[in-house]
Design a protein around this motif. Sequence first.
Motif, short mmCIF file in Angstrom:
data_model
loop_
_atom_site.label_atom_id
_atom_site.label_comp_id
_atom_site.label_asym_id
_atom_site.label_seq_id
_atom_site.Cartn_x
_atom_site.Cartn_y
_atom_site.Cartn_z
N ASP A 10 -12.75 -29.57 -12.83
CA ASP A 10 -14.17 -29.86 -12.70
C ASP A 10 -14.45 -30.47 -11.33
OD1 ASP A 10 -14.61 -28.93 -15.26
OD2 ASP A 10 -14.46 -30.93 -16.18
N ASP A 11 -15.65 -30.25 -10.85
CA ASP A 11 -16.03 -30.79 -9.54
C ASP A 11 -15.86 -32.30 -9.48
OD1 ASP A 11 -16.60 -28.28 -8.60
OD2 ASP A 11 -18.77 -28.43 -8.94
N CYS A 12 -16.07 -32.97 -10.61
CA CYS A 12 -15.98 -34.44 -10.62
C CYS A 12 -14.55 -34.93 -10.37
CB CYS A 12 -16.50 -35.00 -11.94
SG CYS A 12 -15.53 -34.49 -13.38
N GLU A 13 -13.56 -34.04 -10.52
CA GLU A 13 -12.17 -34.42 -10.29
C GLU A 13 -11.68 -34.07 -8.89
OE1 GLU A 13 -9.34 -34.19 -13.85
OE2 GLU A 13 -10.65 -32.46 -14.17
N LYS A 14 -12.52 -33.40 -8.11
CA LYS A 14 -12.08 -32.91 -6.82
C LYS A 14 -12.19 -33.94 -5.69
CE LYS A 14 -12.85 -27.98 -7.71
NZ LYS A 14 -13.55 -26.75 -7.29
N SER A 40 7.24 -25.26 4.18
CA SER A 40 7.52 -26.67 4.45
C SER A 40 7.54 -27.45 3.15
CB SER A 40 6.44 -27.27 5.36
OG SER A 40 6.60 -28.67 5.51
N GLU A 41 8.46 -28.40 3.04
CA GLU A 41 8.51 -29.27 1.86
C GLU A 41 7.48 -30.39 1.95
OE1 GLU A 41 12.42 -30.75 1.21
OE2 GLU A 41 13.27 -28.78 0.76
N PHE A 42 6.93 -30.61 3.13
CA PHE A 42 5.98 -31.71 3.36
C PHE A 42 4.58 -31.15 3.61
CE2 PHE A 42 10.06 -33.51 4.41
CZ PHE A 42 10.00 -34.81 3.94
N LEU A 43 3.58 -31.90 3.13
CA LEU A 43 2.19 -31.49 3.34
C LEU A 43 1.30 -32.72 3.46
CD1 LEU A 43 0.03 -29.21 3.41
CD2 LEU A 43 -0.14 -29.46 0.92
N PHE A 44 0.57 -32.81 4.57
CA PHE A 44 -0.44 -33.85 4.74
C PHE A 44 -1.74 -33.38 4.09
CE2 PHE A 44 2.00 -35.20 8.64
CZ PHE A 44 2.30 -36.48 8.18
N VAL A 45 -2.35 -34.24 3.28
CA VAL A 45 -3.64 -33.96 2.66
C VAL A 45 -4.66 -34.92 3.28
CG1 VAL A 45 -4.95 -33.80 0.52
CG2 VAL A 45 -2.49 -33.30 0.53
N THR A 46 -5.75 -34.38 3.83
CA THR A 46 -6.73 -35.19 4.56
C THR A 46 -8.12 -35.04 3.95
OG1 THR A 46 -7.30 -33.43 6.14
CG2 THR A 46 -5.38 -34.82 6.67
N ASP A 47 -9.06 -35.78 4.55
CA ASP A 47 -10.49 -35.68 4.22
C ASP A 47 -10.80 -36.07 2.78
OD1 ASP A 47 -12.19 -33.70 6.49
OD2 ASP A 47 -10.06 -34.10 6.71
N PHE A 48 -10.29 -37.21 2.37
CA PHE A 48 -10.65 -37.79 1.08
C PHE A 48 -12.00 -38.48 1.21
CE2 PHE A 48 -6.07 -37.50 0.79
CZ PHE A 48 -5.83 -37.18 -0.54
N PRO A 49 -12.81 -38.48 0.16
CA PRO A 49 -14.05 -39.26 0.20
C PRO A 49 -13.74 -40.75 0.20
CG PRO A 49 -13.72 -38.29 -1.98
CD PRO A 49 -12.66 -37.71 -1.10
N ALA A 50 -14.59 -41.51 0.86
CA ALA A 50 -14.32 -42.93 1.08
C ALA A 50 -14.28 -43.75 -0.19
CB ALA A 50 -15.35 -43.51 2.05
N GLU A 51 -15.02 -43.34 -1.22
CA GLU A 51 -15.11 -44.18 -2.41
C GLU A 51 -13.77 -44.31 -3.13
OE1 GLU A 51 -16.73 -40.06 -3.76
OE2 GLU A 51 -16.91 -41.39 -2.01
N LYS A 52 -12.82 -43.40 -2.85
CA LYS A 52 -11.54 -43.44 -3.53
C LYS A 52 -10.49 -44.25 -2.75
CE LYS A 52 -11.84 -41.18 -7.40
NZ LYS A 52 -11.42 -41.79 -8.68
N ARG A 53 -10.87 -44.78 -1.59
CA ARG A 53 -9.88 -45.42 -0.74
C ARG A 53 -10.30 -46.84 -0.36
NH1 ARG A 53 -5.42 -41.74 0.08
NH2 ARG A 53 -5.91 -40.39 -1.69
#
Length: 439
Positions: free
Chosen positions: A302-306, A327-340
């Motif tokens: 659901d969108d609310c979990e994204k 690659s075994e490694f992956l950087f994930v970026t661009d999280f919304p600020a409310e979760k951090r």
Amino acid sequence: MKKIYLNELKNYYDKEVEVSGFVENIRDLQWVQFVILKDITGKVQITIEKSEEKNKNLVELISNLPLESTIKVKGKVIENPKVKLNGMELVPEEIKITSTSDMELPFNYKDPNSVNLDTRLDYRFIDLRNDKNLLLFQVQSTLVKYMREYLYNNKFTEIHTPKLIGAASESGSEVFEVKYFDRKAYLAQSPQFYKQMAMSSGFERIFEVAPCFRAENSNTSKHATEFTSFDVEFSYIDSVDDVMNLEAEMLEYGLRNLKSEMGEKIKEIFGIEITVPTLPFPKMKLSEIYEELETRYNYKVDDCEKNDLTTEAERLCKKLSIDKFNSEFLFVTDFPAEKRAFYHMRDENGILQGYDLIWGGIEITTGAQREHRYEEIVKNAKEKGLDEDVRFYLEFFKYGCPPHGGFAIGVDRLTMLLLDIPSVKESMFLFRGPNRLNP
């Protein structure tokens, strides 16, 4: 005589030595006794000929010696290709008992599958005698050594911050509160505030390897209430990319040197080939990951979990990163600020200037460019309702603070993934969780 480790004995053929260790096994035959002695580095066979009068006392001592006792042995190292264990034997002249195991062990530590994990953790001091466990912590120590070495080579200073603090370092929840004389204190969730204080003090590049405490009632294979964190912070960065690049270089350096030093031993004992990652590590935006997971693997949420990675999405990132980037490694970026956390910098669109690093389908790092501008960080703290709780921290930014960023890696989780250990409980010297406070 100086103490000699058992893996050094090949350098002492036909010479007198003194060694110490645990008695792992005894074979008492008609004409000869064989004793297997082990220390942290290896094992050696001690051979005692019963027919020789001079060995009478040694034979009697060994005949009555319980396994797992410790002894000190003086004798001559003999090269003997007929001996299966390293093609050598130690012929003793003197054996001294330094401690006696006077009870049957609570379980067979050589066969960890013969007993449940809780029993092993109850008797962790016995469980750790297993050859695999001994190597595990040598591997962990060696990897941390090379990560430290990378940072020392790049002009970082190692610091040691307090673990008793006056305010929660992440939020008001998930902290252990302790009575501190006439007021409250907390066990540090991370050294974050003090890492940033070091930036405002002009240290420029620092790191710390130390315990952190999280009051999370999580009973999973990857969580613990106390763990060892490898924290890094450095100044004068231009963007969060600088932070990601440094972390990737540090991990590549650590894994490359670990493989060179211990790769063969790891392969022999754990059956694992250490893979040295290729630089740079790939990176994807959080929204892109959910698009790819749906397109490639029909994984939908659901969108609310994204606004964050679900556990399953995190797990699928392992497959995605290998399929898309090899690659075994992956950087994930661009999280919304409310979760951090409030001290992570945001861009003009409110997008967090931070990342998670995924390895083996599990997050091993949260990193970011920090907010160093006083007005902005005060605003962020107020938004989270923390401005009064962290007033001392906000002071750090009043008098000038350079642009900076950093990250933290859980050493125990890193070890778990590196050696394919089922649970972080087994990659920690002593596990602490919601239901375990002993030994």
